[in-house]
Design a protein around this motif. Structure first.
Motif, PDB file in Angstrom:
ATOM      1  N   LEU A 159       0.849  -1.182   0.000  1.00 25.29           N
ATOM      2  CA  LEU A 159       0.000   0.000   0.000  1.00 25.29           C
ATOM      3  C   LEU A 159       0.887   1.236   0.000  1.00 25.29           C
ATOM      4  CD1 LEU A 159      -2.569  -1.224   2.672  1.00 25.29           C
ATOM      5  CD2 LEU A 159      -2.776  -1.360   0.199  1.00 25.29           C
ATOM      6  N   CYS A 160       0.246   2.410  -0.108  1.00 23.61           N
ATOM      7  CA  CYS A 160       0.984   3.670  -0.188  1.00 23.61           C
ATOM      8  C   CYS A 160       0.552   4.610   0.927  1.00 23.61           C
ATOM      9  CB  CYS A 160       0.776   4.341  -1.554  1.00 23.61           C
ATOM     10  SG  CYS A 160       1.596   3.446  -2.893  1.00 23.61           S
ATOM     11  N   ASP A 161       1.476   5.486   1.333  1.00 20.45           N
ATOM     12  CA  ASP A 161       1.242   6.402   2.443  1.00 20.45           C
ATOM     13  C   ASP A 161       1.664   7.804   2.028  1.00 20.45           C
ATOM     14  OD1 ASP A 161       0.504   7.247   4.911  1.00 20.45           O
ATOM     15  OD2 ASP A 161       2.246   6.430   5.987  1.00 20.45           O
ATOM     16  N   ASP A 162       0.905   8.792   2.483  1.00 20.55           N
ATOM     17  CA  ASP A 162       1.233  10.204   2.251  1.00 20.55           C
ATOM     18  C   ASP A 162       1.775  10.752   3.561  1.00 20.55           C
ATOM     19  OD1 ASP A 162       1.403  12.860   1.611  1.00 20.55           O
ATOM     20  OD2 ASP A 162      -0.765  13.227   1.712  1.00 20.55           O
ATOM     21  N   ASP A 166       0.860  16.156   1.306  1.00 17.20           N
ATOM     22  CA  ASP A 166       0.628  16.880   0.053  1.00 17.20           C
ATOM     23  C   ASP A 166      -0.371  16.170  -0.846  1.00 17.20           C
ATOM     24  OD1 ASP A 166       2.080  14.706  -0.724  1.00 17.20           O
ATOM     25  OD2 ASP A 166       3.640  15.828  -1.776  1.00 17.20           O
ATOM     26  N   GLY A 167      -0.956  15.083  -0.352  1.00 23.95           N
ATOM     27  CA  GLY A 167      -1.954  14.366  -1.135  1.00 23.95           C
ATOM     28  C   GLY A 167      -1.376  13.370  -2.114  1.00 23.95           C
ATOM     29  N   GLN A 168      -0.042  13.250  -2.177  1.00 25.10           N
ATOM     30  CA  GLN A 168       0.603  12.342  -3.110  1.00 25.10           C
ATOM     31  C   GLN A 168       1.334  11.240  -2.327  1.00 25.10           C
ATOM     32  OE1 GLN A 168       0.226  12.600  -6.433  1.00 25.10           O
ATOM     33  NE2 GLN A 168      -1.082  14.384  -6.068  1.00 25.10           N
ATOM     34  N   ALA A 169       1.344  10.040  -2.902  1.00 26.55           N
ATOM     35  CA  ALA A 169       2.034   8.926  -2.257  1.00 26.55           C
ATOM     36  C   ALA A 169       3.535   9.162  -2.304  1.00 26.55           C
ATOM     37  CB  ALA A 169       1.683   7.617  -2.956  1.00 26.55           C
ATOM     38  N   ASP A 170       4.178   9.066  -1.138  1.00 30.30           N
ATOM     39  CA  ASP A 170       5.625   9.238  -1.087  1.00 30.30           C
ATOM     40  C   ASP A 170       6.308   8.128  -0.297  1.00 30.30           C
ATOM     41  OD1 ASP A 170       5.205   9.943   1.668  1.00 30.30           O
ATOM     42  OD2 ASP A 170       4.761  11.981   1.016  1.00 30.30           O
ATOM     43  N   PRO A 204      -2.983   6.807   4.566  1.00 29.94           N
ATOM     44  CA  PRO A 204      -2.989   5.886   3.421  1.00 29.94           C
ATOM     45  C   PRO A 204      -3.667   6.499   2.202  1.00 29.94           C
ATOM     46  CG  PRO A 204      -3.619   4.757   5.444  1.00 29.94           C
ATOM     47  CD  PRO A 204      -3.594   6.216   5.767  1.00 29.94           C
ATOM     48  N   VAL A 205      -3.046   6.330   1.038  1.00 23.56           N
ATOM     49  CA  VAL A 205      -3.589   6.828  -0.229  1.00 23.56           C
ATOM     50  C   VAL A 205      -3.473   5.715  -1.256  1.00 23.56           C
ATOM     51  CG1 VAL A 205      -3.084   9.257   0.225  1.00 23.56           C
ATOM     52  CG2 VAL A 205      -1.345   7.807  -0.853  1.00 23.56           C
TER      53      VAL A 205
END
Length: 860
Positions: A159-162, A166-170, A204-205
């Motif tokens: 999974l991805c996390d911000d 900034d609203g983007q996965a980093d 999470p994003v």
């Protein structure tokens, strides 16, 4: 004896073989007074075509235990086995787990009912300890419940996390889920790179790239079973080995393979062991119904554990007593082994199910009912009835992932992932689902096909000789105000306060004076500063210092003779002055100009702060007859600047830059820097064109770069005049076509090489083949005191000596020996690439003649 066929009737046509028959045989069970069963054998004979069939006749009866046929009528006490309605109960077991982790078998029994009466629901009659074989009547222990098989599979989701909001996965992280046999899933662990370090996501994003696909299989090595978790992401497959807990890393011990039962290591517990099951329909000699407890292992081998008295509930280990036989009931119930209600779409297990079969008196199937093994009540099927999974591979159908290409009409191809689904039992493919490489559903619009390998890209490569030009040779100097007298030691000098303003780039005014310094004929205003600059890593020992300042004569008088100067010093006094710039003599009022002084100074002195700059201008000049009347002059100084440049001749390191270019697009694919011997090189300064000694290369037409040419050379290392070793010479070609040797290296450029005696490599073919060699034949006869020695032939390859009519003597490194009459002695090189046959080897005749036949190597 065989039964002869009846004559055939062709219906009057006379055609042989148009009609034929053979007798039919049938059997029917009968029961005798002692409870044993016999089979009545009936036979119907043949008749001519078109005639009525004959009635069947009793041929005899068969004892099913011995297989013996007794001709004639059935025994007098034999009759139908079905006398009214009777039955024996059916039984099944299902495993339950207690709080302490032990397992018990819950015993479920279906009792009989009268004829034409619906069968009652199964009831729990007791429980069995499989370790001791003891049966306990009544309900199961209070702490017994469904067994938790643990994780039959683990699924790892990326999974991805911000983390910065900034609203983007980093950042990415992983979730480890436990899949249980009942189809439920629970989150076990959340982590990033190290599973031993828990991770809590910030926000999470959705990920913008493909998620991995995972599958876990159970394997075995010398230490037992473990889990191998496969992961596919963007078409690349990896795997990791963990223990059966799904978390602890597992180090493979010995050979990896499937576990026992699937062709694995004998003696290792298999992954799909079965639980004991009960067989029904047997009775003791007195009619007591019993159940035989059987266990089937992974290899399909069945073992009999014991038997259960269905009336008392008592369990006995071993085979049932002699005389136990089929109860001969006309209507019976049978419970099949444990099955599962499986969702056909997802493979999830809804519940465990028992199947109850009810038979008619004639043995045909009358009714089928699904039973909840926990309650004994009728169960309603939600999905499909399947064999229960013992591992993840049977919970759902097997999945096979493959990357295919959706080939369009114009020839372009879009890669996608096809996920094949297989039947868990048969392994046959029963469907598939397509996804894009990002994991989203995909529908092919062209022809699905295996992706063609990408064409080999077109590349052009060139090698340039460049220099690593140092960039630390012109540091910004530090200018610090200092007293002027050491550099202007005369009594007329007067130091000017606040001169640091000038050294920092500002304006400094030197006012005129009303009179001379006491005891002198004039007044000179001075200011001085120390110039210092850090020394670079490499220099040639000197530095060039340049200073300049703008000057304006303010008056009120015109100056007389030399009125002022700008000087550079390497120590106090005029003797250490290294550069001087003078203002114009007799400087008029209002004159403006820039004075510049420059000189080469020792690099060490500049770095140590020994270099100074001095300005000195007349403020009052009373030189008598030379300048009547006295002159008063003021000055304005501004725009001071100092630069230093260290001489770095010889500091530029040569290196090779290998540039690979796409020959179709012209784009640079890669740039690799190496030393001249091929080892990797990192530029520390600035890559640029190398400068030849004495000035730049080709001043009329500057070269963009030099080209490097590899020339194959040959060396004669053993001084026999023949090339025996190859090496490479690197040649630089400048813009005028001049060749310059950059050095000699071993073949393959693995390191420098110094040739011993360079020689011509000899003629070769167009592709650069080396010289060719041959063998020259020789033969001599030795008589009397004549001798032959190998030392006279540097390229000796083979020798054969034969004694005729007497003996000879041969001397080698082992000493002298006799060459007997008629004896032949031969020596030769072992391989074609051997350079020569070496001695000492001396052959001489003694009492007869010795012939010496030998060959030497020659270059063709």
């Amino acid at each position: 004896m065989p039964v002869e066929p009846l004559p055939c009737d062709d219906g009057g046509t006379g055609t042989p073989g148009a009609c034929s028959c053979s007798p039919s045989i049938a059997s029917a069970p009968l029961c005798r007074a002692d409870g044993t069963t016999v089979l009545l054998v009936l036979r119907s004979g043949c008749v001519a075509c078109g005639q009525a069939a004959t009635d069947p006749a009793v041929v005899g009866w068969i004892d099913p235990l011995t297989g013996v046929l007794t001709p004639g009528a059935a025994p007098p006490d034999a009759g139908p086995c079905s006398m009214g309605c009777s039955c024996s109960p059916s039984i099944a077991t299902t495993p339950l787990c207690r709080a302490d982790g032990t397992t018990v078998l819950l015993v479920v029994r279906n009792d009989c009912a009268d004829c034409d009466t619906p069968a009652p629901d199964p009831t729990v009659v007791g429980w069995l300890d499989p370790l001791t074989g003891v049966f306990t009547p009544g309900a199961a222990p209070a702490d017994a419940g469904p067994c938790d098989p643990g994780c039959v599979d683990t699924v790892c989701r990326q999974l991805c996390d911000d983390t910065d909001g900034d609203g983007q996965a980093d950042a990415t992280y992983s979730e480890l889920w436990c899949i249980k046999a009942d189809g439920s899933a629970s989150l076990v662990l959340t982590y990033q790179d190290d599973p031993s370090q828990p991770y809590t996501p910030v926000a999470p994003v959705d990920c913008t790239y493909g998620c991995p696909e995972t599958e876990t299989v159970t394997l075995c090595d010398a230490s037992g079973p473990f889990l191998r978790r496969f992961t596919w992401l963007a078409g690349v497959g990896t795997y990791e080995d963990v223990a059966l807990d799904g978390q602890t890393p597992h180090v493979v011990n010995g050979t990896v393979g499937v576990c026992a039962g699937d062709g694995g290591t004998p003696g290792t517990p298999c992954a799909e062991q079965t639980t004991p099951a009960a067989t029904l329909g047997l009775c003791l000699a007195d009619g007591t119904p019993i159940a035989v407890i059987l266990t089937r292992d992974c290899d399909g081998t069945v073992t009999q554990d014991g038997w259960l008295n269905l009336r008392t509930g008592a369990y006995s280990a071993g085979a049932p007593p002699a005389g136990a036989a089929a109860c001969g009931d006309s209507r019976a119930f049978e419970l099949a082994g444990l099955l599962c209600d499986v969702d056909p779409a997802t493979g999830d297990v809804h519940a465990l199910v028992l199947v109850e079969y009810e038979y008619n008196p004639d043995g045909s199937l009358a009714h089928v009912r699904l039973v909840d093994p926990g309650t004994g009540t009728t169960y309603t099927l939600q999905g499909e009835l399947r064999y229960c999974p013992a591992g993840a591979a049977e919970v759902a159908a097997d999945l096979d992932l493959i990357v295919l290409c959706d080939v369009q009409a114009d020839g372009t191809a879009v890669p996608f992932v096809r996920d094949y689904r297989r039947e868990a039992i048969t392994g046959q493919i029963n469907g598939h689902t397509d996804y894009g490489l990002d994991g989203t559903p995909y529908t092919p619009t062209g022809t699905a096909s295996v992706c063609s390998p990408e064409a080999e890209p077109c590349r052009n490569a060139s090698t340039l000789l460049l220099c690593d030009l140092p960039t630390d040779g012109d540091p910004a100097p530090t200018i610090t105000d200092t007293p002027g007298p050491p550099y202007y030691p005369y009594t007329t000098g007067v130091a000017t306060a606040g001169a640091q303003t000038l050294w920092d780039g500002g304006t400094l005014t030197l006012p005129d004076a009303a009179g001379p310094q006491p005891g002198t004929g004039g007044t000179v205003r001075t200011a001085a500063a120390i110039i210092q600059a850090p020394r670079p890593v490499c220099d040639a020992g000197t530095a060039h210092v340049t200073v300049h300042v703008d000057v304006t004569q303010l008056g009120p008088d015109t100056g007389c003779r030399v009125t002022g100067f700008l000087g550079l010093y390497n120590g106090p006094g005029d003797a250490n002055r290294v550069a001087l710039a003078l203002a114009p003599p007799n400087t008029p009022v209002g004159w403006s100009g820039m004075l510049t002084a420059e000189a080469d100074v020792p690099a060490a002195d500049l770095a140590a702060g020994n270099i100074a700059v001095l300005v000195a201008f007349d403020a009052y000049d009373d030189s008598g007859a030379a300048c009547p009347p006295p002159r008063r002059t003021g000055w304005q100084l501004s725009q001071f600047d100092a630069t230093v440049v260290y001489d770095q001749t010889g500091c530029a390191a040569q290196f090779l830059r290998n540039v690979t270019i796409d020959c179709e697009t012209g784009a640079v694919v890669s740039v690799t820097d190496t030393t001249l011997d091929g080892t990797p090189y990192t530029v520390t300064g600035e890559a640029g064109q190398c400068t030849a000694a004495g000035g730049a290369c080709c001043p009329e037409q500057p070269c963009p770069a030099q080209n490097i040419v590899e020339a194959c050379r040959c060396d004669d290392t053993d001084a026999d005049g023949i090339a025996d070793l190859g090496y490479v010479e690197l040649l630089a070609v400048d813009c005028t076509g001049t060749l310059t040797s950059l050095g000699t290296y071993t073949d393959g450029l693995t390191g420098p090489y110094t040739p011993v005696a360079p020689v011509d490599c000899g003629p070769g073919d167009e592709e650069g083949a080396g010289p060719t060699f041959g063998a020259q034949a020789h033969r001599v006869e030795l008589t009397g005191a004549a001798t032959w020695t190998a030392a006279a032939w540097p390229t000796l390859q083979s020798v054969t000596a034969v004694a005729h009519g007497g003996t000879g003597t041969i001397t080698t490194a082992d000493g002298p020996s006799t060459l007997h009459q008629g004896e032949a002695a031969t020596w030769s090189i072992a391989r074609d690439e051997d350079a020569r046959l070496t001695g000492p080897l001396v052959i001489a005749a003694s009492t007869g003649t010795v012939t010496v036949t030998f060959t030497t190597g020659v270059q063709l």
